[in-house]
Design a protein around this motif. Structure first.
Motif, PDB file in Angstrom:
ATOM      1  N   ILE A 369     -31.242  27.966  42.970  1.00  0.00           N
ATOM      2  CA  ILE A 369     -30.429  29.115  43.380  1.00  0.00           C
ATOM      3  C   ILE A 369     -30.082  28.967  44.854  1.00  0.00           C
ATOM      4  N   ALA A 370     -28.810  28.809  45.143  1.00  0.00           N
ATOM      5  CA  ALA A 370     -28.359  28.638  46.524  1.00  0.00           C
ATOM      6  C   ALA A 370     -28.258  29.994  47.210  1.00  0.00           C
ATOM      7  N   ILE A 371     -28.842  30.083  48.394  1.00  0.00           N
ATOM      8  CA  ILE A 371     -28.760  31.288  49.223  1.00  0.00           C
ATOM      9  C   ILE A 371     -28.136  30.901  50.561  1.00  0.00           C
ATOM     10  N   ASP A 372     -26.972  31.465  50.866  1.00  0.00           N
ATOM     11  CA  ASP A 372     -26.326  31.181  52.148  1.00  0.00           C
ATOM     12  C   ASP A 372     -27.236  31.676  53.272  1.00  0.00           C
ATOM     13  N   SER A 373     -27.740  30.757  54.063  1.00  0.00           N
ATOM     14  CA  SER A 373     -28.756  31.087  55.074  1.00  0.00           C
ATOM     15  C   SER A 373     -28.229  31.000  56.499  1.00  0.00           C
ATOM     16  N   ARG A 374     -26.919  31.020  56.654  1.00  0.00           N
ATOM     17  CA  ARG A 374     -26.366  30.948  58.013  1.00  0.00           C
ATOM     18  C   ARG A 374     -26.746  32.167  58.846  1.00  0.00           C
ATOM     19  N   SER A 375     -26.952  33.294  58.196  1.00  0.00           N
ATOM     20  CA  SER A 375     -27.390  34.475  58.946  1.00  0.00           C
ATOM     21  C   SER A 375     -28.836  34.322  59.411  1.00  0.00           C
ATOM     22  N   ILE A 376     -29.703  33.767  58.554  1.00  0.00           N
ATOM     23  CA  ILE A 376     -31.129  33.680  58.888  1.00  0.00           C
ATOM     24  C   ILE A 376     -31.356  32.746  60.072  1.00  0.00           C
ATOM     25  N   ILE A 377     -30.633  31.616  60.111  1.00  0.00           N
ATOM     26  CA  ILE A 377     -30.893  30.652  61.187  1.00  0.00           C
ATOM     27  C   ILE A 377     -30.457  31.178  62.548  1.00  0.00           C
ATOM     28  N   LYS A 378     -29.700  32.271  62.576  1.00  0.00           N
ATOM     29  CA  LYS A 378     -29.332  32.849  63.872  1.00  0.00           C
ATOM     30  C   LYS A 378     -30.551  33.387  64.605  1.00  0.00           C
ATOM     31  N   GLN A 379     -31.628  33.654  63.865  1.00  0.00           N
ATOM     32  CA  GLN A 379     -32.903  34.008  64.476  1.00  0.00           C
ATOM     33  C   GLN A 379     -33.934  32.896  64.255  1.00  0.00           C
ATOM     34  N   HIS A 380     -33.401  31.663  64.012  1.00  0.00           N
ATOM     35  CA  HIS A 380     -34.211  30.439  64.061  1.00  0.00           C
ATOM     36  C   HIS A 380     -35.205  30.291  62.913  1.00  0.00           C
ATOM     37  N   GLY A 381     -34.856  30.814  61.740  1.00  0.00           N
ATOM     38  CA  GLY A 381     -35.690  30.618  60.560  1.00  0.00           C
ATOM     39  C   GLY A 381     -34.820  30.363  59.348  1.00  0.00           C
ATOM     40  N   SER A 382     -35.439  30.367  58.177  1.00  0.00           N
ATOM     41  CA  SER A 382     -34.675  30.252  56.936  1.00  0.00           C
ATOM     42  C   SER A 382     -35.478  30.920  55.817  1.00  0.00           C
ATOM     43  N   ILE A 383     -35.166  30.597  54.561  1.00  0.00           N
ATOM     44  CA  ILE A 383     -35.689  31.368  53.425  1.00  0.00           C
ATOM     45  C   ILE A 383     -37.212  31.369  53.358  1.00  0.00           C
ATOM     46  N   HIS A 384     -37.818  30.209  53.474  1.00  0.00           N
ATOM     47  CA  HIS A 384     -39.275  30.124  53.364  1.00  0.00           C
ATOM     48  C   HIS A 384     -39.945  30.951  54.455  1.00  0.00           C
ATOM     49  N   CYS A 385     -39.368  30.944  55.647  1.00  0.00           N
ATOM     50  CA  CYS A 385     -39.929  31.715  56.762  1.00  0.00           C
ATOM     51  C   CYS A 385     -39.942  33.213  56.468  1.00  0.00           C
ATOM     52  N   CYS A 386     -38.989  33.680  55.682  1.00  0.00           N
ATOM     53  CA  CYS A 386     -38.834  35.124  55.409  1.00  0.00           C
ATOM     54  C   CYS A 386     -39.770  35.626  54.323  1.00  0.00           C
ATOM     55  N   THR A 387     -40.437  34.762  53.615  1.00  0.00           N
ATOM     56  CA  THR A 387     -41.131  35.132  52.379  1.00  0.00           C
ATOM     57  C   THR A 387     -42.580  34.660  52.378  1.00  0.00           C
ATOM     58  N   MET A 388     -43.407  35.334  51.565  1.00  0.00           N
ATOM     59  CA  MET A 388     -44.764  34.847  51.317  1.00  0.00           C
ATOM     60  C   MET A 388     -45.141  35.181  49.877  1.00  0.00           C
ATOM     61  N   GLN A 389     -45.541  34.170  49.124  1.00  0.00           N
ATOM     62  CA  GLN A 389     -45.918  34.354  47.725  1.00  0.00           C
ATOM     63  C   GLN A 389     -47.392  34.706  47.599  1.00  0.00           C
ATOM     64  N   PHE A 390     -47.705  35.441  46.531  1.00  0.00           N
ATOM     65  CA  PHE A 390     -49.094  35.794  46.202  1.00  0.00           C
ATOM     66  C   PHE A 390     -49.382  35.207  44.834  1.00  0.00           C
ATOM     67  N   PRO A 391     -50.405  34.355  44.694  1.00  0.00           N
ATOM     68  CA  PRO A 391     -50.631  33.654  43.426  1.00  0.00           C
ATOM     69  C   PRO A 391     -51.135  34.554  42.314  1.00  0.00           C
ATOM     70  N   ARG A 392     -50.916  34.087  41.095  1.00  0.00           N
ATOM     71  CA  ARG A 392     -51.418  34.762  39.907  1.00  0.00           C
ATOM     72  C   ARG A 392     -52.669  34.034  39.441  1.00  0.00           C
ATOM     73  N   ASN A 393     -53.551  34.712  38.705  1.00  0.00           N
ATOM     74  CA  ASN A 393     -54.846  34.119  38.402  1.00  0.00           C
ATOM     75  C   ASN A 393     -54.870  33.355  37.079  1.00  0.00           C
ATOM     76  N   ASP A 394     -53.751  32.726  36.734  1.00  0.00           N
ATOM     77  CA  ASP A 394     -53.751  31.834  35.574  1.00  0.00           C
ATOM     78  C   ASP A 394     -53.052  30.552  35.971  1.00  0.00           C
ATOM     79  N   LYS A 395     -52.963  29.617  35.001  1.00  0.00           N
ATOM     80  CA  LYS A 395     -52.306  28.347  35.277  1.00  0.00           C
ATOM     81  C   LYS A 395     -51.213  28.103  34.260  1.00  0.00           C
TER      82      LYS A 395
END
Length: 395
Positions: A369-395
């Motif tokens: 899924i493409a996300i236009d990130s030109r706005s995010i890099i104006k504050q020197h980050g990108s998609i991964h920087c904006c997010t944090m995942q929480f794991p699920r307890n299965d595999k």
């Protein structure tokens, strides 16, 4: 039974007069198995996720001059995430975000979103969010616990104010069931560590960069050896792989690994290639930087002694802000979801599509899924920087 109790019981049996070597080694084997069954580890990002956190932009952040533009990007990310898994949104006035999203996404998606009211300095959830460890307990995965590690976030070496962001995790843990049920909060606020500065393969190896973790105003006067020992102890890691990298132009983080090298399934490493040079001098410099990183990765081995599969990502054509300063645009800063990968793009179709096709090789069963990130890099980050995942307890 906890490991410490088992250890005490084991020694009591020895002191009671068990001299038989066969019994001794049976007990020792049980002890080792118990330790293995109760091992903690930092999961890989591609493992099953329960939810993703977004800390939403508002007028009192550095986003104020482009608030409408960045809000549209966050709506796009929220739409992509909530279509596939749960989403946590942190904002000082969450009702405003809730009203906006209700007009843009489906009712089913809205039911997947938890809103949390909290004062914030900025929006970089990757670096102020919890770093989570999972407990391995044999086959009893439904009873696995989490350890939520709350590290100190000090604005990437005291470059920016971060007091409010550094307090988010404790507030989340105290008030949200998704954090407080079957979880263990660990206070690591005596140690500076940002989520974007480390990568885990889920098998005991932590990747990081010297340029970041050894940068000023983080954990001095600790040496590299001492920092490595802390990472192993706190993250329950078997080893730390240190990479020598040069931070990207415009990077505030001193060289987070998630802007340059990412880990994928099947012992795959995706890494930045060279910039497209405009002068012979740049060509020589960029070629040397790329070669230096590639040679390090080429000589790396897994814990099993096997070479890694290497996939080279292109870099976007240089993007500059209104003052002529280059911004840290990178395709390595993608986010892995349960069924998809959010890939930053920069309105450069040829290079964007090439990057997407390479990331698809690493995640063949996930939607890109493409996300236009030109706005995010104006504050020197990108998609991964904006997010944090929480794991699920299965595999």
């Amino acid at each position: 039974m906890h490991f410490s109790r088992f250890y005490v019981t084991f020694h009591k049996l020895l002191h009671l007069g068990i001299k038989n070597k066969q019994v001794f080694f049976v007990l020792l084997s049980i002890l080792r198995n118990f330790a293995t069954m109760n091992k903690w580890r930092m999961p890989a990002e591609w493992e099953p996720q329960a939810f993703v956190q977004l800390t939403w932009p508002h007028a009192d952040t550095d986003w104020q001059p482009i608030l409408n533009e960045i809000t549209e990007t966050y709506v796009e990310m929220a739409n992509a995430i909530s279509a596939r898994e749960d989403l946590l949104i942190v904002h000082p006035k969450p009702e405003e975000v809730k009203e906006l999203l209700a007009s843009r996404i489906s009712d089913a998606q809205m039911k997947r979103i938890t809103f949390f009211a909290c004062e914030t300095n900025d929006t970089w959830a990757r670096d102020h969010g919890f770093i989570t460890l999972l407990e391995e307990r044999g086959e009893r995965r439904e009873e696995r616990e989490y350890h939520l590690l709350d590290f100190c976030f000090n604005g990437w070496g005291e470059k920016f104010e971060a007091k409010l962001d550094n307090a988010i995790n404790a507030k989340l843990f105290s008030k949200l069931p998704c954090y407080s049920n079957n979880q263990n909060y660990e206070d690591h606020l005596d140690f500076v560590l940002e989520g974007g500065s480390i990568e885990s393969d889920g098998k005991g190896t932590i990747f990081t960069t010297r340029c970041c973790l050894l940068a000023p105003h983080r954990n001095q006067p600790l040496t590299e050896k001492e920092i490595e020992a802390e990472l192993k102890r706190r993250l329950h890691a078997e080893r730390v792989v240190w990479l020598d990298c040069e931070p990207m132009d415009g990077d505030d983080t001193d060289g987070h690994i998630d802007t340059m090298v990412r880990i994928a399934p099947n012992d795959t490493l995706l890494y930045n290639g060279s910039l497209l040079p405009s002068t012979p001098l740049e060509e020589e410099r960029n070629g040397a930087v790329r070669k230096f990183l590639y040679e390090q990765l080429q000589h790396l081995r897994t814990l099993d002694g096997k070479p890694y599969r290497l996939l080279e990502l292109p870099l976007p054509l240089p993007i500059y802000d209104e003052d002529g300063e280059q911004l840290p645009a990178t395709y390595a800063n993608f986010l892995i979801l349960n069924e998809a990968v959010l890939v930053p793009t920069y309105e450069q179709p040829d290079v964007d599509n090439k990057a997407i096709s390479i990331i698809q090789q690493a995640f063949p069963e996930r939607e890109m899924i493409a996300i236009d990130s030109r706005s995010i890099i104006k504050q020197h980050g990108s998609i991964h920087c904006c997010t944090m995942q929480f794991p699920r307890n299965d595999k």
